[in-house]
Design a protein around this motif. Structure first.
Motif, PDB file in Angstrom:
ATOM      1  N   GLN A 280      47.733  19.345  40.170  1.00  0.00           N
ATOM      2  CA  GLN A 280      48.243  19.209  38.661  1.00  0.00           C
ATOM      3  C   GLN A 280      49.700  19.086  38.460  1.00  0.00           C
ATOM      4  OE1 GLN A 280      45.976  23.077  37.925  1.00  0.00           O
ATOM      5  NE2 GLN A 280      45.147  22.094  36.177  1.00  0.00           N
ATOM      6  N   LEU A 281      50.511  19.564  39.917  1.00  0.00           N
ATOM      7  CA  LEU A 281      52.049  19.456  39.664  1.00  0.00           C
ATOM      8  C   LEU A 281      52.339  18.134  39.087  1.00  0.00           C
ATOM      9  CD1 LEU A 281      52.776  21.368  42.917  1.00  0.00           C
ATOM     10  CD2 LEU A 281      52.015  22.096  40.679  1.00  0.00           C
ATOM     11  N   ALA A 282      51.939  17.214  39.481  1.00  0.00           N
ATOM     12  CA  ALA A 282      52.368  15.787  38.917  1.00  0.00           C
ATOM     13  C   ALA A 282      52.239  15.781  37.245  1.00  0.00           C
ATOM     14  CB  ALA A 282      51.455  14.569  39.559  1.00  0.00           C
ATOM     15  N   ASP A 283      51.109  15.952  36.879  1.00  0.00           N
ATOM     16  CA  ASP A 283      51.159  16.110  35.207  1.00  0.00           C
ATOM     17  C   ASP A 283      51.998  17.076  34.759  1.00  0.00           C
ATOM     18  OD1 ASP A 283      49.145  14.520  35.522  1.00  0.00           O
ATOM     19  OD2 ASP A 283      47.481  15.680  35.509  1.00  0.00           O
ATOM     20  N   ILE A 284      52.283  18.101  35.381  1.00  0.00           N
ATOM     21  CA  ILE A 284      53.195  19.197  34.619  1.00  0.00           C
ATOM     22  C   ILE A 284      54.569  18.695  34.896  1.00  0.00           C
ATOM     23  CG2 ILE A 284      54.226  21.441  35.235  1.00  0.00           C
ATOM     24  CD1 ILE A 284      51.540  22.294  36.401  1.00  0.00           C
ATOM     25  N   ALA A 285      54.832  18.064  35.868  1.00  0.00           N
ATOM     26  CA  ALA A 285      56.309  17.554  35.866  1.00  0.00           C
ATOM     27  C   ALA A 285      56.383  16.227  34.846  1.00  0.00           C
ATOM     28  CB  ALA A 285      56.464  16.863  37.151  1.00  0.00           C
ATOM     29  N   GLY A 286      55.515  15.604  34.612  1.00  0.00           N
ATOM     30  CA  GLY A 286      55.416  14.583  33.672  1.00  0.00           C
ATOM     31  C   GLY A 286      55.607  15.009  32.202  1.00  0.00           C
ATOM     32  N   MET A 287      54.891  16.035  31.925  1.00  0.00           N
ATOM     33  CA  MET A 287      55.063  16.886  30.507  1.00  0.00           C
ATOM     34  C   MET A 287      56.323  17.397  30.271  1.00  0.00           C
ATOM     35  SD  MET A 287      52.534  19.476  28.773  1.00  0.00           S
ATOM     36  CE  MET A 287      50.982  18.266  28.858  1.00  0.00           C
ATOM     37  N   SER A 288      56.908  17.976  31.620  1.00  0.00           N
ATOM     38  CA  SER A 288      58.256  18.732  31.561  1.00  0.00           C
ATOM     39  C   SER A 288      59.371  17.997  31.169  1.00  0.00           C
ATOM     40  CB  SER A 288      58.599  19.524  32.891  1.00  0.00           C
ATOM     41  OG  SER A 288      57.490  20.358  33.305  1.00  0.00           O
ATOM     42  N   ILE A 289      59.621  16.743  31.630  1.00  0.00           N
ATOM     43  CA  ILE A 289      60.583  15.820  31.312  1.00  0.00           C
ATOM     44  C   ILE A 289      60.721  15.448  29.785  1.00  0.00           C
ATOM     45  CG2 ILE A 289      60.847  15.227  33.814  1.00  0.00           C
ATOM     46  CD1 ILE A 289      59.693  12.334  33.149  1.00  0.00           C
TER      47      ILE A 289
ATOM     48  N   VAL B 234      63.578  25.939  32.703  1.00  0.00           N
ATOM     49  CA  VAL B 234      62.707  27.104  32.985  1.00  0.00           C
ATOM     50  C   VAL B 234      61.611  26.878  31.972  1.00  0.00           C
ATOM     51  CG1 VAL B 234      62.081  29.679  33.608  1.00  0.00           C
ATOM     52  CG2 VAL B 234      64.365  28.655  34.217  1.00  0.00           C
ATOM     53  N   HIS B 235      61.961  26.942  30.580  1.00  0.00           N
ATOM     54  CA  HIS B 235      61.156  26.933  29.534  1.00  0.00           C
ATOM     55  C   HIS B 235      60.545  25.463  29.419  1.00  0.00           C
ATOM     56  CE1 HIS B 235      62.515  30.660  28.059  1.00  0.00           C
ATOM     57  NE2 HIS B 235      61.709  30.531  27.236  1.00  0.00           N
ATOM     58  N   ALA B 236      61.350  24.491  29.718  1.00  0.00           N
ATOM     59  CA  ALA B 236      60.640  23.223  29.918  1.00  0.00           C
ATOM     60  C   ALA B 236      59.433  23.010  30.668  1.00  0.00           C
ATOM     61  CB  ALA B 236      61.277  22.091  30.290  1.00  0.00           C
ATOM     62  N   MET B 237      59.651  23.568  31.979  1.00  0.00           N
ATOM     63  CA  MET B 237      58.369  23.669  32.927  1.00  0.00           C
ATOM     64  C   MET B 237      57.644  24.564  32.596  1.00  0.00           C
ATOM     65  SD  MET B 237      60.848  23.084  36.285  1.00  0.00           S
ATOM     66  CE  MET B 237      59.605  22.876  37.577  1.00  0.00           C
ATOM     67  N   GLY B 238      58.019  25.683  32.204  1.00  0.00           N
ATOM     68  CA  GLY B 238      57.006  26.815  31.620  1.00  0.00           C
ATOM     69  C   GLY B 238      56.029  26.442  30.632  1.00  0.00           C
ATOM     70  N   HIS B 239      56.620  25.548  29.682  1.00  0.00           N
ATOM     71  CA  HIS B 239      55.733  25.275  28.583  1.00  0.00           C
ATOM     72  C   HIS B 239      54.755  24.428  28.932  1.00  0.00           C
ATOM     73  CE1 HIS B 239      59.434  25.471  25.662  1.00  0.00           C
ATOM     74  NE2 HIS B 239      58.455  26.811  25.635  1.00  0.00           N
ATOM     75  N   SER B 240      54.942  23.600  30.094  1.00  0.00           N
ATOM     76  CA  SER B 240      54.128  22.309  30.301  1.00  0.00           C
ATOM     77  C   SER B 240      53.013  23.134  31.186  1.00  0.00           C
ATOM     78  CB  SER B 240      54.830  21.515  31.388  1.00  0.00           C
ATOM     79  OG  SER B 240      56.028  20.853  30.517  1.00  0.00           O
ATOM     80  N   ILE B 241      53.369  24.235  32.213  1.00  0.00           N
ATOM     81  CA  ILE B 241      52.475  24.953  32.808  1.00  0.00           C
ATOM     82  C   ILE B 241      51.547  25.622  32.263  1.00  0.00           C
ATOM     83  CG2 ILE B 241      52.275  26.815  34.594  1.00  0.00           C
ATOM     84  CD1 ILE B 241      54.968  26.167  35.604  1.00  0.00           C
TER      85      ILE B 241
ATOM     86  N   ALA C  71      67.297  16.520  34.761  1.00  0.00           N
ATOM     87  CA  ALA C  71      66.173  16.469  35.918  1.00  0.00           C
ATOM     88  C   ALA C  71      65.398  15.355  35.758  1.00  0.00           C
ATOM     89  CB  ALA C  71      65.721  18.031  35.675  1.00  0.00           C
ATOM     90  N   SER C  72      65.242  14.747  36.587  1.00  0.00           N
ATOM     91  CA  SER C  72      64.226  13.498  36.671  1.00  0.00           C
ATOM     92  C   SER C  72      62.810  13.980  36.924  1.00  0.00           C
ATOM     93  CB  SER C  72      64.433  12.353  37.811  1.00  0.00           C
ATOM     94  OG  SER C  72      64.319  12.837  39.027  1.00  0.00           O
ATOM     95  N   TYR C  73      61.847  13.165  36.900  1.00  0.00           N
ATOM     96  CA  TYR C  73      60.555  13.512  37.176  1.00  0.00           C
ATOM     97  C   TYR C  73      60.399  13.715  38.605  1.00  0.00           C
ATOM     98  CZ  TYR C  73      55.707  12.582  38.607  1.00  0.00           C
ATOM     99  OH  TYR C  73      54.668  12.879  39.294  1.00  0.00           O
ATOM    100  N   GLU C  74      60.952  13.206  39.380  1.00  0.00           N
ATOM    101  CA  GLU C  74      61.083  13.464  40.877  1.00  0.00           C
ATOM    102  C   GLU C  74      61.724  14.560  41.113  1.00  0.00           C
ATOM    103  OE1 GLU C  74      60.313   9.278  40.505  1.00  0.00           O
ATOM    104  OE2 GLU C  74      61.882  10.702  39.791  1.00  0.00           O
ATOM    105  N   GLN C  75      62.663  15.153  40.465  1.00  0.00           N
ATOM    106  CA  GLN C  75      63.473  16.528  40.904  1.00  0.00           C
ATOM    107  C   GLN C  75      62.597  17.703  40.342  1.00  0.00           C
ATOM    108  OE1 GLN C  75      66.899  15.018  38.777  1.00  0.00           O
ATOM    109  NE2 GLN C  75      68.196  15.413  40.644  1.00  0.00           N
ATOM    110  N   VAL C  76      61.985  17.450  39.258  1.00  0.00           N
ATOM    111  CA  VAL C  76      61.111  18.503  38.803  1.00  0.00           C
ATOM    112  C   VAL C  76      59.991  18.664  39.443  1.00  0.00           C
ATOM    113  CG1 VAL C  76      59.529  19.277  36.737  1.00  0.00           C
ATOM    114  CG2 VAL C  76      61.871  18.315  36.159  1.00  0.00           C
ATOM    115  N   LEU C  77      59.409  17.585  39.888  1.00  0.00           N
ATOM    116  CA  LEU C  77      58.189  17.802  40.869  1.00  0.00           C
ATOM    117  C   LEU C  77      58.466  18.500  42.061  1.00  0.00           C
ATOM    118  CD1 LEU C  77      55.087  17.000  41.732  1.00  0.00           C
ATOM    119  CD2 LEU C  77      55.862  14.821  42.269  1.00  0.00           C
ATOM    120  N   ALA C  78      59.589  18.185  42.665  1.00  0.00           N
ATOM    121  CA  ALA C  78      60.226  18.869  43.731  1.00  0.00           C
ATOM    122  C   ALA C  78      60.257  20.518  43.498  1.00  0.00           C
ATOM    123  CB  ALA C  78      61.492  18.304  44.303  1.00  0.00           C
TER     124      ALA C  78
END
Length: 395
Positions: free
Chosen positions: A360-369, A266-273, A381-388
Motif C-alpha cells: 500500500q505504500l506506493a498508493d499512500i505516496a501517490g495520494m500524499s503528494i 507529516v499531515h500530508a502523509m498522515g491524511h493519506s495513510i 517532496a517528490s513521489y520517490e522521496q515520499v515513498l522513501a
C-alpha cells in the motif's frame, strides 16, 4: 516564512477549568441563545459525558431543543442535512457539540446550513464561500488532540462521490471552546497517547512550517512543553483531573498554532495513510513525525533544534551543543514514542500497526503528494522521496 510580515487570528473564547461546563448557560445568554441543540455520538453518550452538560443547562433552566447522538466516525453530507432539519424543527438557536473530530466537523457543517438556509452543503465548500457570521456554536471536546475547537476548517464526506470535501472560512470558527477535564477523564490510555501525539505534531509542524510567526511559535512551544510535562502523569494516573486539563489546554494551544501557521508533510502523509488504511489520525501523526523531521533537517535544522528546549527541558538543552540540538530533538520524540509504546502499545512503525500492507505504500505516496498540506512543508517532496520516507517508517 515571509520576513517582516505575518498574520494571526484567534477569536474563539476559551473557557477552561474544573467547573467550565457550569459557565455554558451564561455564555449562551451572552450570544442571545436560549435553546441549544446538542450534537454528539453514541460513545460520548455511553461514557456519560452528556449528563453533566444537561445538568448545567437544567440548573440554569435552559431548555435543550434536542440531542442528536448518532454522529458516526466518518460523517457525511446527508447526515448534516438531517441534523439541520432537526435544528429547524425543534426551534433551536445554537449548537453545542460534545465529542471529537467527527462531531465537531459535523456541527460546523450543520451550522452552515442552519445559518445560510437550504440543504446544498457543497455550495459552501472550499475557501471563501461563507460571507457572514453563523449561529452560535459551542465546542466541548472529548479528546485532547484535534484542536478543532479553535480551527476554521471542517471536512465532510460527500455521499454521492465518496470524496472528502473541505470547508474553510473564518466564519466556521466556533464562538466558544469549553475545556473541562470531566470530558476527557474516561479516555483509555491508547487514545490518550495517540491524541496527545496528534497535538504534539500540530505544534511541531506549526513551529517549522512556512507560515510560522512569533505568535504561533509561542503557542506551539507552550503546547509541546505542556504535553511533555503532563502526558506521563495522565498515563500513570488517568483520573488526574489537573493533568487532563493541561493536556486539553495543550491541544487547544497547538490548534491555535497550526490554524495560523499551517501543517506540512507529516499531515500530508498522515491524511493519506488514514484514507487508505483507516488508521486513527493521531496514530498516523505519531508514526510519521520523526521520519519527516529527519527529511526536513537540511532546511529546518535551527528551528527543530530550538524545539529541544520544550521537548527535553532546560538541562538537556543547555548541555547539548547548538549544532546537535536538532538531532537531539528528534531523538527526544523517538524516546517519547518508545515510552508510549511501552505503556499503551502505541505502534512506532507502519509494520507494527498490523493494519498496513507494504504493497500500500506506493498508493499512500501517490495520494500524499496531492495533499494540500504539502504546500506548507519547508522542502518539496517528490513521489520517490515520499515513498522513501514511508519505506523507512515501515520497520
Amino acid at each position: 516564512m515571509s520576513k517582516g510580515y505575518s498574520e494571526f487570528f484567534s477569536p474563539v473564547k476559551i473557557i477552561a477549568g474544573h467547573k467550565a461546563l457550569e459557565h455554558v448557560p451564561y455564555e449562551l445568554a451572552s450570544f442571545g441563545a436560549s435553546r441549544p441543540l446538542i450534537i454528539t455520538d453514541a460513545g460520548v453518550v455511553q461514557a456519560g459525558l452528556v449528563e453533566p452538560v444537561k445538568q448545567a443547562l437544567l440548573v440554569s433552566e435552559v431548555p435543550i431543543a434536542d440531542i442528536y447522538s448518532d454522529v458516526p466516525p466518518d460523517s457525511s453530507s446527508s447526515l448534516v442535512s438531517r441534523i439541520a432539519e432537526v435544528y429547524r424543527q425543534t426551534g433551536a438557536d445554537a449548537i453545542i457539540a460534545i465529542g471529537g473530530g467527527s462531531v465537531i466537523d459535523t456541527s460546523k457543517a450543520v451550522n452552515i446550513l442552519v445559518s445560510e438556509g437550504g440543504n446544498d452543503l457543497l455550495a459552501y465548500s472550499g475557501v471563501g464561500a461563507l460571507t457572514k457570521r453563523l449561529k452560535p456554536l459551542f465546542i466541548l471536546p472529548t479528546t485532547a488532540g484535534t484542536g478543532s475547537e479553535v480551527t476554521k476548517v471542517a471536512v465532510i464526506k460527500d455521499d454521492e462521490t465518496g470524496r472528502k470535501v473541505p470547508f474553510g472560512s473564518a466564519f466556521l470558527l466556533p464562538d466558544v471552546a469549553v475545556l473541562d477535564p470531566r470530558m476527557t477523564l474516561t479516555l483509555p490510555p491508547h487514545i490518550t497517547a495517540a491524541t496527545a501525539m496528534d497535538a504534539m505534531t500540530h505544534a511541531v509542524e506549526a513551529y517549522i512550517g512556512t507560515a510560522k510567526n512569533p505568535l504561533s511559535d509561542a503557542y506551539a512551544v507552550a503546547a509541546i512543553k505542556t504535553i511533555r510535562e503532563n502526558l506521563g502523569t495522565v498515563l500513570a494516573s488517568p483520573d488526574n483531573a489537573e493533568a487532563r486539563l493541561k493536556l486539553a489546554e495543550a491541544a487547544t494551544m497547538a490548534g491555535i498554532a497550526f490554524s495560523n501557521s499551517m501543517v506540512g508533510l507529516v499531515h500530508a502523509m498522515g491524511h493519506s495513510i488514514g484514507a487508505i488504511t483507516h488508521l486513527p489520525h493521531g496514530l498516523c501523526m505519531s508514526l510519521m513525525l520523526p521520519y519527516v523531521l529527519e527529511y526536513n533537517l537540511p532546511t529546518c535544522k535551527e528551528a527543530i533544534g530550538e524545539l529541544l528546549l520544550p521537548l527535553a527541558g532546560p538541562d538537556i538543552y543547555s548541555n547539548t551543543p547548538a549544532d546537535q540540538r536538532a538531532e537531539a530533538a528528534i531523538t527526544a520524540i523517538r524516546a517519547l514514542r518508545d515510552e508510549l509504546h511501552g505503556k499503551t502499545n502505541l505502534p512506532r512503525t507502519l509494520s507494527e500497526t498490523g493494519k498496513v500492507d507494504k504493497s500500500q505504500l506506493a498508493d499512500i505516496a501517490g495520494m500524499s503528494i496531492d495533499d494540500g498540506a504539502m504546500l506548507y512543508n519547508r522542502i518539496d517532496a517528490s513521489y520517490e522521496q515520499v515513498l522513501a520516507i514511508l519505506t523507512r517508517a515501515w520497520d
